[in-house]
Scaffold this active site. Structure first.
Site, PDB file in Angstrom:
ATOM      1  N   SER A 116     -19.499 -37.836  12.194  1.00 21.55           N
ATOM      2  CA  SER A 116     -18.123 -37.336  12.100  1.00 21.55           C
ATOM      3  C   SER A 116     -18.096 -35.808  12.079  1.00 21.55           C
ATOM      4  O   SER A 116     -19.002 -35.170  11.518  1.00 21.55           O
ATOM      5  CB  SER A 116     -17.490 -37.860  10.810  1.00 21.55           C
ATOM      6  N   TYR A 139     -12.777 -33.989  15.944  1.00 23.44           N
ATOM      7  CA  TYR A 139     -11.367 -33.731  15.636  1.00 23.44           C
ATOM      8  C   TYR A 139     -11.068 -32.348  16.191  1.00 23.44           C
ATOM      9  O   TYR A 139     -11.874 -31.416  15.998  1.00 23.44           O
ATOM     10  CB  TYR A 139     -11.120 -33.689  14.128  1.00 23.44           C
ATOM     11  N   THR A 165     -11.367 -38.587  18.440  1.00 24.78           N
ATOM     12  CA  THR A 165     -10.478 -39.421  17.621  1.00 24.78           C
ATOM     13  C   THR A 165      -9.048 -38.939  17.800  1.00 24.78           C
ATOM     14  O   THR A 165      -8.744 -37.763  17.574  1.00 24.78           O
ATOM     15  CB  THR A 165     -10.916 -39.376  16.142  1.00 24.78           C
ATOM     16  N   LYS A 264     -11.136 -42.750  20.584  1.00 20.67           N
ATOM     17  CA  LYS A 264     -11.119 -43.647  19.415  1.00 20.67           C
ATOM     18  C   LYS A 264      -9.740 -43.625  18.781  1.00 20.67           C
ATOM     19  O   LYS A 264      -9.243 -42.550  18.410  1.00 20.67           O
ATOM     20  CB  LYS A 264     -12.162 -43.169  18.391  1.00 20.67           C
ATOM     21  N   HIS A 288      -8.153 -46.866  12.617  1.00 15.22           N
ATOM     22  CA  HIS A 288      -8.801 -45.987  11.640  1.00 15.22           C
ATOM     23  C   HIS A 288      -9.070 -46.741  10.334  1.00 15.22           C
ATOM     24  O   HIS A 288      -8.972 -46.192   9.239  1.00 15.22           O
ATOM     25  CB  HIS A 288      -7.918 -44.761  11.377  1.00 15.22           C
TER      26      HIS A 288
HETATM   27  C1  LIG Z   1     -13.997 -43.114   4.154  1.00 12.05           C
HETATM   28  C2  LIG Z   1     -13.702 -43.130   5.619  1.00 12.05           C
HETATM   29  C3  LIG Z   1     -13.743 -41.950   6.342  1.00 12.05           C
HETATM   30  C4  LIG Z   1     -13.516 -41.963   7.713  1.00 12.05           C
HETATM   31  N1  LIG Z   1     -13.638 -40.792   8.428  1.00 12.05           N
HETATM   32  C5  LIG Z   1     -13.500 -40.813   9.761  1.00 12.05           C
HETATM   33  C6  LIG Z   1     -13.747 -39.641  10.522  1.00 12.05           C
HETATM   34  O1  LIG Z   1     -14.122 -38.610   9.998  1.00 12.05           O
HETATM   35  N2  LIG Z   1     -13.546 -39.714  11.866  1.00 12.05           N
HETATM   36  C7  LIG Z   1     -13.139 -40.868  12.481  1.00 12.05           C
HETATM   37  O2  LIG Z   1     -12.971 -40.884  13.700  1.00 12.05           O
HETATM   38  N3  LIG Z   1     -12.931 -41.998  11.770  1.00 12.05           N
HETATM   39  C8  LIG Z   1     -13.117 -42.003  10.444  1.00 12.05           C
HETATM   40  N4  LIG Z   1     -12.941 -43.153   9.740  1.00 12.05           N
HETATM   41  C9  LIG Z   1     -12.609 -44.402  10.433  1.00 12.05           C
HETATM   42  C10 LIG Z   1     -13.876 -45.139  10.862  1.00 12.05           C
HETATM   43  O3  LIG Z   1     -14.544 -44.446  11.882  1.00 12.05           O
HETATM   44  C11 LIG Z   1     -13.560 -46.546  11.378  1.00 12.05           C
HETATM   45  O4  LIG Z   1     -12.574 -46.468  12.363  1.00 12.05           O
HETATM   46  C12 LIG Z   1     -13.103 -47.494  10.269  1.00 12.05           C
HETATM   47  O5  LIG Z   1     -13.798 -47.243   9.076  1.00 12.05           O
HETATM   48  C13 LIG Z   1     -13.342 -48.933  10.701  1.00 12.05           C
HETATM   49  O6  LIG Z   1     -12.874 -49.818   9.755  1.00 12.05           O
HETATM   50  P1  LIG Z   1     -13.791 -50.506   8.617  1.00 12.05           P
HETATM   51  O7  LIG Z   1     -14.024 -49.465   7.572  1.00 12.05           O
HETATM   52  O8  LIG Z   1     -12.927 -51.623   8.152  1.00 12.05           O
HETATM   53  O9  LIG Z   1     -15.084 -50.962   9.262  1.00 12.05           O
HETATM   54  C14 LIG Z   1     -13.191 -43.175   8.362  1.00 12.05           C
HETATM   55  C15 LIG Z   1     -13.147 -44.359   7.635  1.00 12.05           C
HETATM   56  C16 LIG Z   1     -13.425 -44.349   6.282  1.00 12.05           C
HETATM   57  C17 LIG Z   1     -13.411 -45.653   5.525  1.00 12.05           C
END
Ligand SMILES: Cc1cc2nc3c(=O)[nH]c(=O)nc-3n(C[C@H](O)[C@H](O)[C@H](O)COP(=O)(O)O)c2cc1C
Length: 394
Positions: A116, A139, A165, A264, A288
Site C-alpha cells: 500500500s 493513491y 485504488t 481497484k 474496499h
Molecule cells: C485496515 C485496512 C487498511 C486498508 N488499506 C488499504 C490501502 O491502503 N489501499 C487499498 O487500496 N486498500 C486498502 N484496504 C482495502 C483492502 O485492500 C481490501 O480491499 C479489503 O481489505 C478486502 O476486504 P477483506 O478485508 O474483507 O478481505 C484496506 C483494508 C483494511 C482492512
C-alpha cells in the site's frame, strides 16, 4: 477450562476466526477496531462475508479427482493458488515490519503481495526482502509530484504492477475510529483512555511501538515527517488525497508506468466497461472491504454482472469477505480469476508474524484442495457457475 481453550487457540489457530480472536487479544482496541471495522453501519462489510456464505456449492460425486490443479496466472504471473495479499495501509502498526513479513510469507507460498501507499515499510525495504515481484498500490495525492515520485520508486524497486485504488476520493465515515479518537477531537478523558488502551498492551508497545524503526509512512517520508503517523486520519486523507482524479488521468499514469495497470474499487458494470475502454490490464471488484460507501452491493453480488460485461476482455480479481478456500471457489465460479484477502493476513501477522500469514495462505490452499474434490473438479481454471446452486436465486 476457559484457560485451556485459550491456550489451545494460542498453540494452534486454524481458521480466520481464530486469528481474528488472537489479534483482538494482542492489539490495542483502537488498532483492532481500525482493521476490523467498516464504514457507516458496516452493512456492506458484513454483506461481503454473508453473501459469499449464502452461495451454495453443488456437491458432486464419483468423478476422478485424484489429481487437482490449484495453480493459475494473473497478468502472466504464476500464483500457486488464485490468491494475492491485498494492500493494507498502516499494516506495520500490527507487527514489527509487518509488510516485510507478509511479502516474505507470500513468496514462501508462491503468491503476490501488494504494497500500500500507506505502508509503514517503504517499497524498497519490502521489495528487497523478497525475490518475487511485489505489486504497488497507488493513491494519488493532490501534489502530483508524490505520485510521480512513488511510481519512480516502485519502478526502481522492480514492481511489476501498479494498482490504482479508485474508491477513495474521500475517506468513508468509520465510526469505530471516531469513537476511538483516530479522527481527532477527543476530550481529555478519552485521550487518557486511549493511552490506557495502549499501555495495557505491553507486548505490542515493546514489540511494535518501541521495538524497531520509528513508525512512519515509508513511502511518504516527504509528506509525513519521520517518526510520525497522522493522528487525525480522516482529516489527513481529506487534505492530501486528490478527489479530482478522473478516467482522463489514466493517460497521465500510462505515460509514467510501462507495466501492468490494475484498477481497484470497481463495483459497477458501467465502470468496468469504462476501464476496458481506457486500456487497463485488470480490475479488482472491490468495495474496499466495506470501508468506504456503505449500503453498496457486496462484491460477490457485483461480480457476475461485471464478468458478463467484460469477463472475456480483461482479467477480473475480487476481494471483500474472502475467508476460506470455499470463498475462493465461489468467487472463481462467479467470474473472478483470483481473489485478494485483506483482514485475514493482517490478523495473522498480528497474531503470529510471518508464519501466521503463511499458515492462513496454506489453510486456504488446503480448503481449495478439498473443495475442488468434493465439487467434482480438478482445476481451478475450469470453475464456472455450474459449481454453484442456481445463482439466479442468489
Ligand atoms: C485496515 C485496512 C487498511 C486498508 N488499506 C488499504 C490501502 O491502503 N489501499 C487499498 O487500496 N486498500 C486498502 N484496504 C482495502 C483492502 O485492500 C481490501 O480491499 C479489503 O481489505 C478486502 O476486504 P477483506 O478485508 O474483507 O478481505 C484496506 C483494508 C483494511 C482492512
Amino acid at each position: 477450562m476457559f484457560r485451556l481453550a485459550d491456550r489451545t487457540l494460542e498453540l494452534a489457530p486454524a481458521t480466520f476466526t481464530d486469528y481474528r480472536e488472537l489479534a483482538r487479544r494482542r492489539l490495542p482496541r483502537q488498532l483492532f477496531d481500525y482493521v476490523d471495522g467498516g464504514a457507516f453501519a458496516e452493512n456492506s462489510m458484513r454483506a461481503n462475508e454473508a453473501d459469499l456464505h449464502g452461495l451454495k456449492l453443488r456437491q458432486r460425486v464419483l468423478r476422478d479427482v485424484s489429481s487437482r490443479i490449484l495453480e493459475t496466472t494473473v497478468l502472466g504471473e504464476t500464483m500457486s493458488i488464485p490468491l494475492l495479499l491485498a494492500p493494507v495501509g498502516f499494516a506495520g502498526m500490527f507487527a514489527p515490519r509487518a509488510e516485510v513479513l507478509a511479502a516474505r510469507a507470500a513468496q514462501r507460498s508462491g503468491i503476490t503481495f501488494c504494497e500500500s501507499t500507506l505502508s509503514i515499510c517503504g517499497i524498497e525495504e519490502v521489495a528487497s526482502a523478497t525475490s518475487r515481484a511485489v505489486w504497488f498500490q497507488l493513491y494519488v495525492m493532490k501534489d502530483r509530484r508524490f505520485a510521480e515520485d512513488l511510481i519512480e520508486r516502485a519502478k526502481a524497486a522492480g514492481c511489476s504492477t501498479l494498482v490504482l485504488t479508485i474508491d477513495l476520493p474521500v475517506p468513508g465515515r468509520r465510526f469505530r475510529d471516531t469513537r476511538n479518537g483516530l479522527n481527532g477531537g477527543l476530550a481529555a478523558t478519552r485521550r487518557y483512555r486511549r493511552r490506557f488502551d495502549i499501555a495495557s498492551h505491553p507486548r505490542w508497545v515493546r514489540q511494535v511501538a518501541l521495538g524497531g524503526k520509528p513508525l512512519t509512512f515509508g513511502n511518504l517520508e516527504t509528506a509525513v515527517p519521520a517518526g510520525k503517523v497522522p493522528q487525525d486520519f480522516q482529516h489527513w486523507v481529506t487534505s492530501q488525497f486528490d478527489p479530482s482524479v478522473t478516467w482522463r488521468d489514466l493517460e497521465w499514469l500510462r505515460s509514467l508506468w510501462d507495466g501492468n495497470i490494475v484498477l481497484k474499487g470497481i463495483l459497477d458494470p458501467e465502470d468496468a466497461r469504462e476501464a476496458v475502454t481506457n486500456g487497463v490490464d485488470a480490475i479488482i471488484v472491490s468495495n474496499h472491504g466495506g470501508r468506504q460507501l456503505d449500503d453498496v452491493t457486496s462484491t460477490a453480488r457485483a461480480l457476475p454482472a461485471i464478468a458478463d460485461v467484460v469477463g472475456d476482455e480483461i482479467e477480473i480479481l475480487m476481494d471483500g469477505g474472502v475467508r476460506s478456500g470455499l470463498d475462493v471457489v465461489k468467487a472463481l465460479s462467479l467470474g473472478a480469476r483470483a481473489c485478494l484477502i485483506g483482514r485475514p493476513w493482517v490478523y495473522a501477522v498480528a497474531a503470529r508474524g510471518e508464519q501466521g500469514v503463511v499458515d492462513v495462505i496454506e489453510s486456504i490452499r488446503a480448503d481449495l484442495m478439498v473443495a475442488l474434490a468434493l465439487t467434482g473438479h480438478t482445476d481451478v481454471n475450469d470453475l464456472d457457475a455450474s459449481v454453484l446452486e442456481d445463482i439466479s436465486r442468489f
